[in-house]
Design an enzyme around this catalytic site. Structure first.
Site, mmCIF file in Angstrom:
data_model
loop_
_atom_site.group_PDB
_atom_site.id
_atom_site.type_symbol
_atom_site.label_atom_id
_atom_site.label_comp_id
_atom_site.label_asym_id
_atom_site.label_seq_id
_atom_site.Cartn_x
_atom_site.Cartn_y
_atom_site.Cartn_z
ATOM 1 N N HIS A 109 34.581 -15.016 44.804
ATOM 2 C CA HIS A 109 34.770 -16.388 43.804
ATOM 3 C C HIS A 109 33.359 -16.723 43.045
ATOM 4 C CE1 HIS A 109 35.041 -20.771 43.270
ATOM 5 N NE2 HIS A 109 36.439 -20.874 43.724
ATOM 6 N N HIS B 10 41.597 -22.269 49.736
ATOM 7 C CA HIS B 10 40.767 -21.228 50.181
ATOM 8 C C HIS B 10 40.796 -21.091 51.567
ATOM 9 C CE1 HIS B 10 39.694 -21.128 46.009
ATOM 10 N NE2 HIS B 10 38.675 -21.844 45.949
ATOM 11 N N TYR C 69 30.683 -17.038 40.338
ATOM 12 C CA TYR C 69 30.651 -17.893 38.928
ATOM 13 C C TYR C 69 29.748 -16.816 37.991
ATOM 14 C CZ TYR C 69 32.293 -22.033 41.414
ATOM 15 O OH TYR C 69 32.633 -23.047 42.055
ATOM 16 N N GLN D 95 42.624 -16.767 38.505
ATOM 17 C CA GLN D 95 42.321 -18.257 38.414
ATOM 18 C C GLN D 95 40.998 -18.311 37.405
ATOM 19 O OE1 GLN D 95 43.949 -20.833 39.840
ATOM 20 N NE2 GLN D 95 42.696 -22.510 39.558
ATOM 21 N N ASN E 272 42.857 -19.620 46.693
ATOM 22 C CA ASN E 272 43.533 -20.741 46.167
ATOM 23 C C ASN E 272 44.196 -22.009 47.142
ATOM 24 O OD1 ASN E 272 44.710 -22.291 43.797
ATOM 25 N ND2 ASN E 272 44.019 -20.691 42.558
ATOM 26 N N ARG E 273 45.306 -22.446 46.399
ATOM 27 C CA ARG E 273 45.893 -23.532 47.199
ATOM 28 C C ARG E 273 47.222 -23.237 47.829
ATOM 29 N NH1 ARG E 273 42.896 -25.444 42.883
ATOM 30 N NH2 ARG E 273 41.390 -27.115 43.744
ATOM 31 N N ASP F 69 41.134 -24.635 34.977
ATOM 32 C CA ASP F 69 41.158 -24.427 36.204
ATOM 33 C C ASP F 69 42.564 -24.075 36.625
ATOM 34 O OD1 ASP F 69 40.705 -24.031 38.941
ATOM 35 O OD2 ASP F 69 40.322 -26.131 39.439
ATOM 36 N N GLU G 182 38.994 -15.271 39.041
ATOM 37 C CA GLU G 182 39.281 -15.178 40.569
ATOM 38 C C GLU G 182 40.603 -14.169 40.592
ATOM 39 O OE1 GLU G 182 39.338 -18.854 42.520
ATOM 40 O OE2 GLU G 182 38.271 -19.421 40.997
HETATM 41 C C1 BGC Z 1 39.489 -23.859 42.391
HETATM 42 C C2 BGC Z 1 38.883 -25.109 42.065
HETATM 43 C C3 BGC Z 1 37.741 -25.481 43.004
HETATM 44 C C4 BGC Z 1 36.823 -24.415 43.157
HETATM 45 C C5 BGC Z 1 35.766 -24.596 44.277
HETATM 46 C C6 BGC Z 1 38.493 -23.080 42.465
HETATM 47 O O1 BGC Z 1 39.101 -21.661 42.749
HETATM 48 O O2 BGC Z 1 40.486 -23.726 41.434
HETATM 49 O O3 BGC Z 1 39.655 -26.515 41.967
HETATM 50 O O4 BGC Z 1 37.125 -26.704 42.600
HETATM 51 O O5 BGC Z 1 37.709 -23.037 43.615
HETATM 52 O O6 BGC Z 1 36.548 -24.791 45.234
#
Ligand code: BGC
Length: 351
Positions: A174, A104, A176, A284, A78-79, A247, A311
């Site tokens: 991560h 990430h 999906y 997340q 994450n950020r 998100d 996540e």
């Molecule tokens: C983020 C998204 C992002 C995605 C792919 C996710 O964990 O929250 O904003 O687009 O990862 O990078």
């Protein structure tokens, strides 16, 4: 367990695809990024379906910086705002890759490195990676492992980290998911239950949390009772509009340090039910809002909302937010984090 050579890295070393099995579960992973490439589970008719989105080729995983399909993300998922963290009074600059912010862990993620295969058996694989001091900007020589293990119930992912200086350790997977099968269209009719009575609102479209931990009550974030993912996804509600869907980080209810229930999701067509458990405090929930015409496995073309991520992680930007639990890994302390993705067919009833 089967192994096959999949490609070569930039140093000419081969990367492998490793398939593990247990009962009707089958997972394919790679020493390229310790990524999860496929996960086959039985549906209501006991037919195996691959429930994770992904790519066919190793080259696509070397360049996996847009979607992060199946990625083992580290050191920090994450950020991080302004791409900087302060540890023991010293500020460390990370590499920005989303405006000023670091997403990430920046442009040199663990999910594109070649990992060492430390142990393998018919139903489990352990990958190891050495991440030297100042790798991605973080302090401490970090030794980490990721284990994928199939059990009677599904897939367990276990992370260990050990560093010779205080550092950040906040890995995630991560993947999906599409419980009707990858490439089978929208996930908006999947029913989701989230064991989270609060979430962390984002300040703006850059998705950095404000620092508030807000109740989900009366909002589209309320998944305490199961509901379709799509039920409120298009509501004209600021938080959803900022992120173009879900998100957001949810604060998992439970006892810290325990393997707490995180989520239960039901594929509307397949009858596949997934439950997620984790020792981590946050998750997340992301509905693939930014995926557009992405060429995936077996000729599939993925679009927005055709997969969802859960996540598990420490809250976004936790190193810079005093109200959030810190993902600091103390020097010389071996830590273990665990997330399980378990499956039961519809015929088995509720989890
Ligand atoms: C983020 C998204 C992002 C995605 C792919 C996710 O964990 O929250 O904003 O687009 O990862 O990078």
């Amino acid at each position: 367990m089967t192994t096959k050579v999949w490609g070569t890295d930039d140093l000419g070393r081969s990367v492998e695809l490793i398939t593990i099995q247990h009962n009707l579960f089958e997972a394919t992973v790679s020493d390229l990024g310790a990524v999860l490439v496929s996960l086959k589970v039985p549906d209501k008719g006991n037919r195996q379906r691959d429930v994770v989105l992904g790519y066919d080729t190793a080259v696509q995983y070397f360049n996996n910086y847009e979607t992060y399909f199946g990625a083992t993300v580290g050191r920090n998922a994450n950020r991080i705002e302004n791409s900087q963290v302060t540890i023991d009074g010293k500020t460390y600059l990370l590499e920005a890759n989303e405006g000023q912010n670091c997403l990430h862990s920046g442009p040199n993620g663990y999910h594109t490195r070649r990992w060492e295969v430390k142990e393998r058996s018919a139903s489990a694989v352990t990958f190891a990676l050495f991440s030297p001091r100042l790798d991605q900007g973080f302090p401490g020589n970090l030794e980490l492992t990721v284990t994928y293990k199939l059990t009677d119930e599904g897939l367990e992912i276990t992370y260990t980290g050990l560093s010779d200086a205080d550092t950040v350790f906040n890995p995630t997977n991560h993947s999906y998911f599409n419980l009707n099968g990858q490439g089978s269209g929208t996930i908006t009719h999947h029913r989701l239950q989230l064991n989270a009575s609060s979430f962390t609102p984002i300040a703006d479209e850059k998705s950095i949390p404000t620092g508030e931990i807000r109740s989900v009550k009366g909002t589209p974030m309320d998944f305490i009772q199961p509901k379709e993912i799509g039920e409120a996804i298009n509501d004209p509600w600021e938080q959803l509009q900022l992120a173009k869907g879900y998100d957001h980080n949810f604060a998992i209810d439970g006892v810290r340090g325990h393997l707490n229930p995180v989520a239960r999701v039901e594929g509307d067509e397949s009858g596949i039910v997934m439950t997620v458990l984790s020792t981590l405090p946050g998750v997340q929930f992301y509905t693939a809002n930014f995926i557009q015409d992405e060429k995936g496995k077996d000729g599939a073309i993925y679009h927005s909302r055709e997969g969802f991520c859960l996540e598990t992680q420490y809250f976004p930007n936790a190193m810079n937010t005093s109200a959030f639990e810190s993902p600091l890994l103390e020097k010389d302390v071996l830590t273990t984090l665990k997330t399980a993705y378990l499956f039961k067919g519809e015929s088995h009833g509720n989890v």
